[in-house]
Design an enzyme around this catalytic site. Structure first.
Site, PDB file in Angstrom:
ATOM      1  N   LYS A  45       1.441  -3.801  24.117  1.00 59.21           N
ATOM      2  CA  LYS A  45       0.426  -3.738  23.051  1.00 59.21           C
ATOM      3  C   LYS A  45      -0.755  -4.649  23.339  1.00 59.21           C
ATOM      4  CE  LYS A  45       3.492  -4.108  19.358  1.00 59.21           C
ATOM      5  NZ  LYS A  45       3.782  -4.139  17.911  1.00 59.21           N
ATOM      6  N   LYS A  47      -1.052  -7.599  23.045  1.00 57.30           N
ATOM      7  CA  LYS A  47      -1.243  -8.581  21.958  1.00 57.30           C
ATOM      8  C   LYS A  47      -0.670  -9.914  22.416  1.00 57.30           C
ATOM      9  CE  LYS A  47      -1.065  -5.875  17.638  1.00 57.30           C
ATOM     10  NZ  LYS A  47      -0.399  -5.782  16.321  1.00 57.30           N
TER      11      LYS A  47
HETATM   12  N1  C2G Z   1      -0.061  -3.697   7.875  1.00 58.23           N
HETATM   13  C1  C2G Z   1      -0.562  -3.319   6.635  1.00 58.23           C
HETATM   14  N2  C2G Z   1      -1.747  -3.824   6.212  1.00 58.23           N
HETATM   15  C2  C2G Z   1      -2.429  -4.713   6.988  1.00 58.23           C
HETATM   16  C3  C2G Z   1      -1.915  -5.107   8.235  1.00 58.23           C
HETATM   17  C4  C2G Z   1      -0.709  -4.591   8.669  1.00 58.23           C
HETATM   18  O1  C2G Z   1       0.053  -2.501   5.924  1.00 58.23           O
HETATM   19  N3  C2G Z   1      -3.614  -5.195   6.510  1.00 58.23           N
HETATM   20  C5  C2G Z   1       1.220  -3.116   8.299  1.00 58.23           C
HETATM   21  C6  C2G Z   1       1.091  -2.288   9.574  1.00 58.23           C
HETATM   22  O2  C2G Z   1       0.636  -0.963   9.268  1.00 58.23           O
HETATM   23  C7  C2G Z   1       2.528  -2.306  10.087  1.00 58.23           C
HETATM   24  C8  C2G Z   1       3.016  -3.704   9.655  1.00 58.23           C
HETATM   25  O3  C2G Z   1       2.131  -4.148   8.617  1.00 58.23           O
HETATM   26  O4  C2G Z   1       3.291  -1.317   9.401  1.00 58.23           O
HETATM   27  C9  C2G Z   1       2.996  -4.702  10.793  1.00 58.23           C
HETATM   28  O5  C2G Z   1       1.670  -4.743  11.305  1.00 58.23           O
HETATM   29  P1  C2G Z   1       1.482  -5.202  12.853  1.00 58.23           P
HETATM   30  O6  C2G Z   1       2.191  -6.469  13.069  1.00 58.23           O
HETATM   31  O7  C2G Z   1       0.033  -5.072  13.186  1.00 58.23           O
HETATM   32  O8  C2G Z   1       2.311  -4.061  13.583  1.00 58.23           O
HETATM   33  P2  C2G Z   1       1.867  -3.180  14.844  1.00 58.23           P
HETATM   34  O9  C2G Z   1       1.301  -4.040  15.898  1.00 58.23           O
HETATM   35  O10 C2G Z   1       1.087  -2.039  14.314  1.00 58.23           O
HETATM   36  O11 C2G Z   1       3.315  -2.723  15.393  1.00 58.23           O
HETATM   37  O12 C2G Z   1       6.458   0.340  17.121  1.00 58.23           O
HETATM   38  C10 C2G Z   1       5.505   0.106  16.118  1.00 58.23           C
HETATM   39  C11 C2G Z   1       4.723  -1.154  16.369  1.00 58.23           C
HETATM   40  O13 C2G Z   1       5.569  -2.227  16.722  1.00 58.23           O
HETATM   41  C12 C2G Z   1       3.887  -1.504  15.130  1.00 58.23           C
END
Ligand code: C2G
Length: 131
Positions: A45, A47
């Site tokens: 990712k 990240k």
């Molecule tokens: N999220 C949200 N609102 C935000 C930020 C994040 O609803 N303002 C939700 C994302 O949609 C996700 C969860 O919080 O469902 C975790 O966000 P992230 O840590 O950014 O996850 P991500 O990197 O999208 O990882 O296999 C799937 C991935 O691991 C998802």
């Protein structure tokens, strides 16, 4: 007992994450969070997390909505996770809308929840850099 799973990095935990976890838990009785490992975040990712996997895991385990935290190490494990943890519902933010519909073939309900619009880990980092 209805079992729910969600996946994510959850770095610099914020209220957008909490909003997601609260709504995910409300869809069942038991919530599993598959937390992206540091390696998965970096290799797949691109990240770089502020908090390590262990620190992010500790934070998630302190949240009342979360019942179990497991590692997310690759994109493919969702198919086996839903079997291994007897999952009824897969939940994730709608930034992923449509990406995990294949889980329906495993008999799993797939739910994309609206993100909390104005907050993100990137936004927090940018704002802090401007302070
Ligand atoms: N999220 C949200 N609102 C935000 C930020 C994040 O609803 N303002 C939700 C994302 O949609 C996700 C969860 O919080 O469902 C975790 O966000 P992230 O840590 O950014 O996850 P991500 O990197 O999208 O990882 O296999 C799937 C991935 O691991 C998802």
């Amino acid at each position: 007992m209805k079992r729910v799973i969600t996946y994510g990095t959850f770095d610099l935990l914020h209220y957008g994450h909490i909003n997601l976890l609260r709504r995910a838990k409300a869809l069942g009785d038991y919530l599993v969070v598959a937390l992206s490992t540091d390696e998965f975040n970096w290799n797949m990712k691109q990240k770089k997390c502020y908090f390590s996997y262990e620190q992010r895991k500790e934070l998630l385990e302190a949240i009342r909505y979360v019942d179990l935290v497991i590692p997310e190490e690759n994109w493919e494990q969702k198919v086996t996770d839903v079997k291994e943890y007897h999952i009824d519902t897969f939940v994730i933010g709608d930034d992923w809308a449509g990406k995990f519909d294949f889980l329906k073939e495993q008999g799993v309900e797939v739910v994309y929840l609206p993100r909390t619009p104005e907050i993100s880990t990137t936004q927090i980092k940018n704002d802090l850099n401007r302070m």
